[in-house]
Write a protein that holds these residues in place. Structure first.
Motif, PDB file in Angstrom:
ATOM      1  N   LEU A   1      -2.453  -5.807  -5.170  1.00 40.10           N
ATOM      2  CA  LEU A   1      -3.732  -5.607  -4.341  1.00 40.10           C
ATOM      3  C   LEU A   1      -4.937  -6.307  -4.837  1.00 40.10           C
ATOM      4  CD1 LEU A   1      -2.870  -1.938  -2.887  1.00 40.10           C
ATOM      5  CD2 LEU A   1      -2.712  -4.116  -1.527  1.00 40.10           C
ATOM      6  N   PHE A   2      -5.344  -6.019  -6.024  1.00 42.06           N
ATOM      7  CA  PHE A   2      -6.434  -6.613  -6.574  1.00 42.06           C
ATOM      8  C   PHE A   2      -6.350  -8.029  -6.423  1.00 42.06           C
ATOM      9  CE2 PHE A   2      -7.565  -2.520  -8.970  1.00 42.06           C
ATOM     10  CZ  PHE A   2      -8.871  -2.584  -8.575  1.00 42.06           C
TER      11      PHE A   2
ATOM     12  N   VAL B   1     -14.614  -7.830  -5.184  1.00 40.62           N
ATOM     13  CA  VAL B   1     -12.980  -7.682  -5.005  1.00 40.62           C
ATOM     14  C   VAL B   1     -12.963  -5.899  -5.366  1.00 40.62           C
ATOM     15  CG1 VAL B   1     -11.121  -7.898  -6.594  1.00 40.62           C
ATOM     16  CG2 VAL B   1     -12.432  -9.571  -5.814  1.00 40.62           C
TER      17      VAL B   1
ATOM     18  N   CYS C   1     -13.776  -4.347  -1.893  1.00 39.74           N
ATOM     19  CA  CYS C   1     -12.456  -4.445  -1.219  1.00 39.74           C
ATOM     20  C   CYS C   1     -11.155  -3.589  -1.608  1.00 39.74           C
ATOM     21  CB  CYS C   1     -12.070  -6.126  -1.284  1.00 39.74           C
ATOM     22  SG  CYS C   1     -10.694  -6.383   0.031  1.00 39.74           S
ATOM     23  N   HIS C   2     -10.871  -3.464  -2.695  1.00 41.26           N
ATOM     24  CA  HIS C   2      -9.792  -2.712  -2.963  1.00 41.26           C
ATOM     25  C   HIS C   2      -9.984  -1.256  -3.077  1.00 41.26           C
ATOM     26  CE1 HIS C   2      -7.228  -0.270  -5.946  1.00 41.26           C
ATOM     27  NE2 HIS C   2      -6.257  -1.122  -5.861  1.00 41.26           N
TER      28      HIS C   2
ATOM     29  N   THR D   1       0.963  -1.295   0.023  1.00 44.84           N
ATOM     30  CA  THR D   1      -0.213  -0.035   0.167  1.00 44.84           C
ATOM     31  C   THR D   1       0.978   1.422   0.073  1.00 44.84           C
ATOM     32  OG1 THR D   1      -0.220  -0.009   2.496  1.00 44.84           O
ATOM     33  CG2 THR D   1      -2.015  -0.937   1.217  1.00 44.84           C
TER      34      THR D   1
ATOM     35  N   HIS E   1      -1.069  -1.971  -7.483  1.00 40.82           N
ATOM     36  CA  HIS E   1      -2.269  -2.053  -7.194  1.00 40.82           C
ATOM     37  C   HIS E   1      -2.790  -3.386  -8.048  1.00 40.82           C
ATOM     38  CE1 HIS E   1      -3.976   1.668  -6.228  1.00 40.82           C
ATOM     39  NE2 HIS E   1      -2.901   2.527  -6.543  1.00 40.82           N
TER      40      HIS E   1
ATOM     41  N   ILE F   1      -9.441  -0.272   0.655  1.00 42.26           N
ATOM     42  CA  ILE F   1      -7.993  -0.174   1.000  1.00 42.26           C
ATOM     43  C   ILE F   1      -7.550   1.227   0.493  1.00 42.26           C
ATOM     44  CG2 ILE F   1      -5.695  -0.988   0.387  1.00 42.26           C
ATOM     45  CD1 ILE F   1      -6.975  -3.812   0.281  1.00 42.26           C
ATOM     46  N   SER F   2      -7.955   1.496  -0.808  1.00 47.26           N
ATOM     47  CA  SER F   2      -7.677   2.837  -1.342  1.00 47.26           C
ATOM     48  C   SER F   2      -8.276   4.108  -0.389  1.00 47.26           C
ATOM     49  CB  SER F   2      -8.151   2.995  -2.801  1.00 47.26           C
ATOM     50  OG  SER F   2      -7.795   1.969  -3.543  1.00 47.26           O
TER      51      SER F   2
ATOM     52  N   TYR G   1      -4.688  -9.931  -4.451  1.00 43.44           N
ATOM     53  CA  TYR G   1      -4.817 -10.255  -2.892  1.00 43.44           C
ATOM     54  C   TYR G   1      -6.248  -9.956  -2.523  1.00 43.44           C
ATOM     55  CZ  TYR G   1      -4.271 -10.566   2.076  1.00 43.44           C
ATOM     56  OH  TYR G   1      -4.531 -11.319   3.103  1.00 43.44           O
ATOM     57  N   CYS G   2      -7.023  -8.817  -2.941  1.00 39.30           N
ATOM     58  CA  CYS G   2      -8.380  -8.921  -2.458  1.00 39.30           C
ATOM     59  C   CYS G   2      -9.184  -9.932  -3.168  1.00 39.30           C
ATOM     60  CB  CYS G   2      -8.864  -7.557  -2.933  1.00 39.30           C
ATOM     61  SG  CYS G   2      -8.320  -6.063  -2.192  1.00 39.30           S
ATOM     62  N   ASP G   3      -8.863 -10.365  -4.316  1.00 37.81           N
ATOM     63  CA  ASP G   3      -9.668 -11.534  -4.615  1.00 37.81           C
ATOM     64  C   ASP G   3      -9.537 -12.772  -4.011  1.00 37.81           C
ATOM     65  OD1 ASP G   3     -11.118 -12.993  -7.230  1.00 37.81           O
ATOM     66  OD2 ASP G   3      -9.042 -14.281  -7.107  1.00 37.81           O
TER      67      ASP G   3
END
Length: 391
Positions: free
Chosen positions: A184-185, A223, A226-227, A165, A181, A230-231, A187-189
């Motif tokens: 992160l996508f 997803v 979720c991202h 992040t 990014h 985080i943003s 990981y969110c998945d």
């Protein structure tokens, strides 16, 4: 009147020039046009009007100016109606309700206690008597750590999330940001899939088990949001927190009032959020003709709302460029208004209050020139070199 500078140019924000530009634009009185064709709103009343007229202005065509307008429009179209910040109407209400359901009183109590402890630990650890980057050591790790707790990220993954992040929302090479990014996508998945199988008391579980329109929320929508969390969870505190550290040097008398108990931490946090205004601007598209400040905004036209300017409007805030912890009322627009009021506002406020409380026990010495973030989206610092010492 037209704007004779490119407000979408991220390099503009590496200086203190934007505040002077906004002041000149406010003096123009009404909305003005940028040479690129979009409208620029800098007065508080005009920004407020767009936030409140949700039927006349849509978020689904994108929330921010981009250097590449075509790519930005394509990205917005792909996420429209699926991601909270680029959805309107029933879709927005359902996604917001699904995420909001996770913010139970139990979770809020837990976060309130843990966030203050995290802020104190980070400040203590940074107070080595040696130069440190306040962004890297304190104001960036704080929201990253808290958002991990909120989403239910496993302990083994949290250090990695914090590092990624900081790359995704910091000021590195653009290619590095894109890669971060994407990570992160991905990981969110994986996180959402895990929460479907192993639900818990957290926001990722709320997304994994939510329904939209009577059907289970799709993996894609879960997803994306979720991202998005985080943003949003990283942006405000990272930059408001760094501003808070610098404000101890610029307005030391305000911090003495705080330490003496003459102003409340809650009020100090609101003033830090107003004057720092981490979200530089948001964008809307008019779907109906609408008159603002003597100008007619036509359906199909893009409108940019400059929050940092609205929060310094001389018609609303006395001595708007000064930090005044006792400022009341303080109706800043840092988190927007109306149905799109920032869902994470309570969390950002909690983090900023916690950081202010932790900083009050320390002195800050600047040991180098702070670096402004190169971004038209966010207003803040990428590096703040300081020495922290206990008072």
């Amino acid at each position: 009147m037209t704007v004779d500078v490119d407000l979408a140019d991220s390099r503009l924000y590496a200086s203190e020039e934007p505040e002077r530009i906004w002041q000149d634009l406010r003096r123009a009185g009404g909305p003005v046009r940028a040479d690129e064709g979009y409208w620029v709103l800098t007065r508080y009343a005009h920004v407020e009007s767009v936030f409140r007229r949700t039927a006349a202005f849509s978020s689904e065509k994108g929330m921010q100016l981009g250097a590449d307008r075509t790519s930005a429009a394509m990205a917005a179209e792909a996420a429209a109606g699926k991601m909270l910040i680029v959805s309107d109407g029933a879709a927005h209400s359902e996604i917001r309700k699904a995420i909001g359901a996770a913010f139970t009183p139990k979770m809020i109590r837990r976060l309130t206690e843990s966030t203050l402890a995290i802020a104190r630990d980070l400040v203590e650890s940074a107070a080595t008597g040696e130069p440190v980057d306040f962004v890297a050591e304190v104001s960036a790790p704080l929201p990253a750590t808290v958002i991990c707790d909120l989403l239910g990220v496993p302990a083994a993954d949290r250090a990695w999330i914090s590092r990624v992040t900081q790359t995704a929302f910091g000021d590195p090479d653009e290619t590095e940001q894109v890669v971060a990014h994407a990570e992160l996508f991905d990981y969110c998945d994986r996180l959402v899939r895990m929460k479907r199988d192993e639900p818990d008391d957290d926001v990722a579980t709320a997304l994994a088990t939510a329904t939209l329109g009577g059907q289970p929320m799709s993996q894609e929508v879960a997803v994306l949001n979720c991202h998005g969390l985080i943003s949003g969870g990283n942006e405000t505190t990272r930059h408001a927190g760094s501003f808070a550290a610098l404000s101890t040097l610029t307005w030391p008398e305000q911090w003495e009032l705080l330490r003496a108990g003459e102003v409340a931490v809650d009020h100090a946090a609101e003033e830090i959020l107003r004057l720092s205004s981490p979200a530089n601007h948001v964008m809307r598209m008019a779907v109906l003709d609408h008159e603002i400040g003597g100008e007619t905004i036509r359906a199909g036209e893009l409108v940019t709302l400059w929050l940092g300017s609205a929060n310094r409007d001389e018609e609303v805030f006395e001595e708007p460029d000064s930090l005044r912890f006792a400022r009341r009322p303080n109706r800043h627009l840092t988190f927007g208004l109306g149905v799109h009021f920032c869902l994470g506002a309570f969390l950002a406020r909690l983090e900023v209050r916690s950081l202010i409380s932790a900083l009050a026990g320390f002195s800050v010495e600047l040991v180098g020139e702070p670096d402004r973030l190169v971004s038209n989206v966010l207003r803040g610092y990428s590096r703040v070199p300081v020495i922290l010492t206990r008072r």
